[in-house]
Design an enzyme around this catalytic site. Structure first.
Site, short mmCIF file in Angstrom:
data_model
loop_
_atom_site.label_atom_id
_atom_site.label_comp_id
_atom_site.label_asym_id
_atom_site.label_seq_id
_atom_site.Cartn_x
_atom_site.Cartn_y
_atom_site.Cartn_z
N GLY A 27 28.35 45.77 -41.67
CA GLY A 27 27.37 45.19 -42.92
C GLY A 27 27.93 44.72 -44.16
N GLY A 29 28.82 41.77 -44.61
CA GLY A 29 28.22 40.41 -44.87
C GLY A 29 29.37 39.37 -44.53
CE LYS A 30 32.59 40.80 -38.56
NZ LYS A 30 31.39 41.62 -38.34
CB THR A 199 43.91 48.65 -52.07
OG1 THR A 199 44.99 49.52 -52.39
CG2 THR A 199 43.80 47.90 -53.20
N PRO A 201 41.46 51.61 -47.85
CG PRO A 201 39.07 52.04 -48.15
CD PRO A 201 40.37 52.11 -48.90
CD GLN A 203 47.59 50.17 -48.83
OE1 GLN A 203 48.15 50.97 -48.26
NE2 GLN A 203 47.18 50.49 -50.17
CB CYS A 391 4.16 33.60 -32.80
SG CYS A 391 4.50 33.47 -30.78
CD GLU A 415 1.95 41.19 -26.57
OE1 GLU A 415 1.46 40.18 -27.17
OE2 GLU A 415 3.17 41.25 -26.47
CG HIS A 515 8.13 31.73 -33.94
ND1 HIS A 515 7.90 33.08 -34.42
CD2 HIS A 515 7.84 32.09 -32.55
CE1 HIS A 515 7.50 33.76 -33.57
NE2 HIS A 515 7.53 33.40 -32.20
CD GLU A 517 9.30 32.05 -37.79
OE1 GLU A 517 8.39 31.19 -37.60
OE2 GLU A 517 9.13 33.07 -37.06
N1 GLN Z 1 3.39 38.84 -28.05
C1 GLN Z 1 2.91 37.45 -28.43
C2 GLN Z 1 3.22 36.55 -27.02
O1 GLN Z 1 4.08 37.11 -26.31
C3 GLN Z 1 3.42 36.72 -29.45
C4 GLN Z 1 4.88 36.67 -29.36
C5 GLN Z 1 5.56 36.42 -30.80
O2 GLN Z 1 4.96 36.43 -31.96
N2 GLN Z 1 6.68 35.70 -30.87
O3 GLN Z 1 2.70 35.63 -26.70
#
Ligand code: GLN
Length: 548
Positions: A27, A29-30, A199, A201, A203, A391, A415, A515, A517
């Protein structure tokens, strides 16, 4: 020397490797330090790629719980990988493939398959040399054709799990020419009670590295502040590196500032010098400054976006946080994310939802938290609050509309409720027979056709988009007719699959089965996120006018 004009890649130079290990604790941030070095080398004109090594036995990150490991990042080829790959794609501005994430599981799987096929007939198959050879082969293949490959070894030096990788690294170092290989070690430099930078840690962790035959070339000390000259000198002396090979990586308010901070200390110049890249680099004054300008621009205002999820952990939704940030950079505003727990929609969380200028419902799996998500969708729909559903957030918008507008009582996703009378979201037909959980969803980049004249068309500025997917369930074709003629329009489709939805008569109600993003980058924000902020900003302007 002959160079290839197509790629600017000089085949006679061979690839340069920068290995990055971490000491003292995880953790630190390497990954960000490594990605920042990569960004600076890219600014200097080099074609940089990266490999992330994860010393766990999972073949990929697809089956891992985001609460333990953070988000599962999805690549264009459908690879479900560690979130660090997302950082590399964002910092380097490149698209990578599954081959750029090497796990213990992948390495062993391949070696064991070869053994069963009889490829090693007669031999005893062992970690050294068979697994280590496999690791080295994978790294070399991923680096092929690039100028520089950054290889980040996950975990901390000294862990049992990392041992085969560090041994592979040791062999790798001996096989490369000196100026084709560099080892950067990232450690922690804590403060003592009386405010002294310690220093020891560092070393100890360098000693640990040395005991397995590795000598670092560059040391980066994570510290609250910059390392003092005396601290650097002490580290240099005890760890056998020149003082100018010791760098600090102090806390910064934004990870996108790390490249600027390490540049100030000259990490990039040192690395280029050591790897014999300095003469080939674009002169400093002529380098690409876009990153610096983008991440240091003054913002003009702030917006609050509610993120309604079930994991109260920023890393579990890191690409969404980053995509909101990229949209903010494009619109010149700071985006403040308000966390709303979909599992506990109590008064405090509802209050936060109401405070928000816009709402995002992210992806997710299973039934936990779906009721809270549906409540958030309803609130956004009924109150004209800009909404982006990703999604599962898309699927919950379909369910909410089916229940509360179309009157399909008890409608749900199969689901969340296998016995729902109206499975408006159902398992994909191709998933019926699948029993394995790993790598079996609809994954990776697929094209969507966008209907002309819709909001989606305006958002993408095109009648097609290609985005990354990761899901098993989709809008059930048996219910297409129920939505026909309603306010909820499926404006993006891939054949018979519904990919984008939007509501008419709403400032911005947008859902994507994919997605977006994962393709968002600084300087190249994802259209649905920019659309959300556009709507938020014009809504707040309207409010301001009313107030005046
Ligand atoms: N669980 C949902 C599916 O499998 C949505 C998946 C997700 O949000 N990545 O379709």
């Amino acid at each position: 020397m002959p160079t290839n004009p197509e790629t600017d890649y000089d085949p006679t130079m061979g690839e340069k490797f920068i290995f990055v290990t971490g000491g003292v604790m995880s953790g630190l941030g390497k990954g960000i330090t490594a990605a920042s070095t990569g960004r600076l080398l890219a600014n200097a004109g080099f074609d940089v790629t990266a490999v992330k090594i994860d010393p766990y036995l999972n073949v990929d990150a697809g089956t891992m719980n985001p609460y333990q490991h953070g988000e599962v990042y999805v690549l264009k080829d459908g690879g479900e990988v560690d979130l660090d790959l997302g950082n590399y794609e964002r910092f380097l501005g490149v698209d990578m493939t599954s081959d750029h994430n090497v796990t213990t599981g992948k390495a062993y799987q391949n070696v064991i398959e070869k053994e069963r096929a009889g490829d090693y007939l007669g031999k005893t198959v062992q970690i050294i040399p068979h697994i280590t050879d496999e690791i080295k082969r994978r790294i070399r293949e991923a680096a092929e054709g690039h100028d520089v490959c950054i290889v980040e070894v996950g975990g901390t030096v000294g862990d049992i799990e990392s041992m085969p990788f560090l041994e592979a690294l040791r062999q790798f170092a001996t096989e490369q020419d000196d100026d084709d290989f560099l080892l950067t070690h990232v450690t922690l430099v804590p403060y003592s009670k009386n405010g002294e930078q310690k220093t020891k840690p560092t070393q100890h962790s360098v000693k640990e590295l040395r005991s397995i035959g590795l000598q670092p070339d560059v040391l980066v000390g994570r510290c609250d502040d910059e390392l003092e000259p005396a601290t650097k000198e002490k580290i240099a002396l005890f760890c056998d590196v020149p003082t100018d090979a010791v760098f600090s990586n102090p806390d910064v308010e934004d990870i996108y500032h790390v490249p600027l901070v390490v540049e100030e200390e000259g990490l990039d110049e040192y690395v280029m010098h050591r790897l014999g890249l300095a003469e080939r680099a674009i002169p400093h004054a002529e380098r690409d400054n876009e990153w610096r300008e983008l991440v240091t621009q003054e913002t003009d205002g702030e917006v609050d976006i509610a993120l309604v999820g079930k994991y109260a952990l920023e890393d579990a939704y890191i690409s969404i946080h980053e995509a909101l940030k990229h949209a903010g950079l494009e619109k010149n505003v700071d985006v403040n994310v308000l966390w709303v727990d979909s599992d506990e929609m109590d008064d405090a969380h509802e209050e936060r939802l109401k405070e928000a200028d816009g709402i995002v419902v992210p992806g997710g799996f299973g039934s936990r938290g779906t009721q809270g998500k549906i409540a958030a969708v309803r609130y956004a729909r009924e109150n004209g609050v800009p909404y982006l559903g990703l999604c599962l957030g898309f699927q919950m918008a379909v369910v909410e509309y089916a229940r509360n507008v179309l009157g399909l009582k008890g409608a749900n996703s199969a689901e969340a409720d296998a016995d729902t009378p109206h499975p408006v979201i159902d398992i994909l037909p191709e998933q019926y027979e699948i029993e394995d959980m790993g790598g079996t969803m609809r994954l990776g980049a697929h094209e969507t056709d966008i209907e002309a004249g819709t909001l989606a068309h305006e958002v993408y500025g095109a009648t097609q988009c290609t985005e990354r997917h990761r899901h098993r369930y989709e809008v059930n074709p048996e219910y297409f007719d129920d939505f026909e003629g309603s306010d909820l329009v499926f404006s993006g489709r891939a054949g018979n699959r519904m990919e984008i939805l939007e509501l008419e008569d709403h400032p911005y109600f947008f859902g994507t089965q994919f997605h977006p993003e994962f393709r968002s980058r600084p300087g190249r924000a994802s259209p649905p996120f920019v659309g959300l902020l556009d709507a938020v900003l014009s809504e707040t302007e309207v409010e301001r006018e009313v107030e005046v």
